[in-house]
Enzyme design. Structure first.
Site, PDB file in Angstrom:
ATOM      1  N   CYS A  84     -33.783  -3.184 -20.714  1.00 43.17           N
ATOM      2  CA  CYS A  84     -32.828  -2.692 -19.732  1.00 43.17           C
ATOM      3  C   CYS A  84     -31.427  -3.125 -20.156  1.00 43.17           C
ATOM      4  CB  CYS A  84     -33.178  -3.249 -18.353  1.00 43.17           C
ATOM      5  SG  CYS A  84     -32.177  -2.598 -17.008  1.00 43.17           S
ATOM      6  N   ASN A 100     -29.022 -11.629 -26.717  1.00 44.49           N
ATOM      7  CA  ASN A 100     -29.448 -10.475 -27.503  1.00 44.49           C
ATOM      8  C   ASN A 100     -28.991  -9.156 -26.891  1.00 44.49           C
ATOM      9  OD1 ASN A 100     -30.737 -11.908 -29.559  1.00 44.49           O
ATOM     10  ND2 ASN A 100     -32.595 -12.129 -28.334  1.00 44.49           N
ATOM     11  N   HIS A 125     -29.488  -7.728 -23.962  1.00 45.88           N
ATOM     12  CA  HIS A 125     -30.298  -6.986 -23.007  1.00 45.88           C
ATOM     13  C   HIS A 125     -30.600  -7.884 -21.820  1.00 45.88           C
ATOM     14  CE1 HIS A 125     -33.967  -8.217 -25.687  1.00 45.88           C
ATOM     15  NE2 HIS A 125     -33.624  -9.186 -24.883  1.00 45.88           N
TER      16      HIS A 125
END
Length: 360
Positions: free
Chosen positions: A299, A262, A264
């Site tokens: 993040c 995804n 991240h």
């Protein structure tokens, strides 16, 4: 269990465990291939159930993939939970010669994804349904709580059962029970909360009725909790932390391998970052019993992260409500954690860990 047509002539292939072969039992264990004396291999009930579940997930007539046929996992009879067994490999153990907490967390994630696949959900976005894929929606972790009562060693076989269920109007929860397959002992429990995010805008979104209908048909009808105890550690809030931290590890940078499908940073990576700021004397004398993480921001690959650790004073109680699993309070150490962006100081996640004294 699927039985051979000529049972008196059949037996189980010996299972090697910790370098020794088990004695021939009266019946085959789940997930073990049975071979007939006539030479024809017979599949176990676990493999047969896996094939049946995979066939249902692919429309009933499609042939399951090679991975689905080899995987030691299947839906349970009621179709509302999934169970899979894993052998702990040599590269999954740490300095204590047992599986690391990152290994445990990865196995939890793996069995959750396999459960989703077994009921027909997509694996390109972590259990996305048809409606979710049309709308560009994905699941993201909001909270993870793991308790390990006994870490498996290299060569041990861990059986993990998982199920998901509704958690209010904005998300779902997934629970796990971990057992030592050799003796059935519960060696760990875990629970998590997940919310829905738009993959393009990166904004959270309520679970629509269409998605609820697709997901919750595969969930227990009444609540089933891995942590049914009142006031258990999975429910405990983690306070906001402020400087100065007693321990820190600054300037952590995500590797390309830390990004998931995804785009991240994978939630297991955060666990490793939290542990980077644990003092070395705790690492040398204790082992992690409990970890709780609240995920607040995602993040990206170009972010720089600071890991901060604080001693949590005045906490000597068991985190799981089970006296048998809790060490003496004087042998227990407890910490609070914060991961934040190095540039602006915004909080990425906050956490709590409980450590028990190593038995030597």
């Amino acid at each position: 269990m699927l039985r051979c047509h000529t049972p008196p002539q059949c037996g189980r292939a010996p299972l090697r465990h910790h370098g020794r072969r088990e004695a021939h039992p009266a019946a085959a264990a789940p997930g073990v291939v049975v071979r007939c004396a006539r030479g024809a291999p017979q599949v176990s009930g676990l493999e047969a159930a896996t094939k049946a579940a995979a066939a249902r997930a692919h429309g009933g007539g499609a042939r399951p993939s090679l991975a689905e046929r080899l995987r030691l996992g299947s839906l349970l009879e009621d179709g509302l939970s999934y169970k899979e067994s894993f052998i702990v490999r040599c590269y999954e153990v740490g300095i204590n010669k047992t599986a690391t907490v990152e290994t445990i967390a990865n196995l939890l994630q793996e069995v959750g994804c396999n459960h989703a696949q077994s009921v027909g959900f997509s694996t390109d976005g972590f259990a996305t349904t048809t409606t979710m894929r049309k709308l560009g929606l994905i699941w993201v972790t909001n909270r993870m709580h793991i308790e390990i009562y006994k870490y498996p060693a290299w060569g041990d076989v861990v059986e993990i059962e998982t199920w998901c269920q509704e958690d209010g109007r904005i998300g779902t929860r997934r629970d796990w029970i971990l057992k030592d397959l050799a003796n059935g002992e519960v060696i760990g429990r875990a629970t998590s909360k997940w919310v829905m995010m738009n993959q393009n805008t990166r904004r959270l979104q309520r679970v629509s009725d269409d998605v609820r209908d697709e997901v919750f048909i595969h969930c227990p009808r009444t609540p089933r909790l891995a942590f049914p105890e009142e006031n258990n550690g999975s429910l405990k809030k983690i306070p906001i932390l402020s400087d100065p931290a007693q321990y820190s590890r600054l300037g952590l940078v995500p590797r390309r391998a830390d990004l998931d499908m995804n785009q991240h940073v994978n939630n297991v990576t955060y666990i490793g970052w939290v542990l980077e700021s644990i003092p070395q004397d705790i690492i040398d004398t204790h082992e992690l019993q409990t970890i709780t993480l609240d995920y607040r921001r995602e993040c990206q690959h170009d972010d720089i992260v600071d890991s901060l650790t604080y001693i949590e004073e005045g906490e000597g109680k068991s985190m799981n409500g089970s006296a048998s699993a809790a060490p003496h309070k004087q042998e227990e150490q407890q910490f609070l954690h914060c991961l934040r962006f190095a540039g602006n100081g915004d909080e990425i996640n906050r956490g709590r860990t409980v450590w028990r004294k190593l038995a030597r």
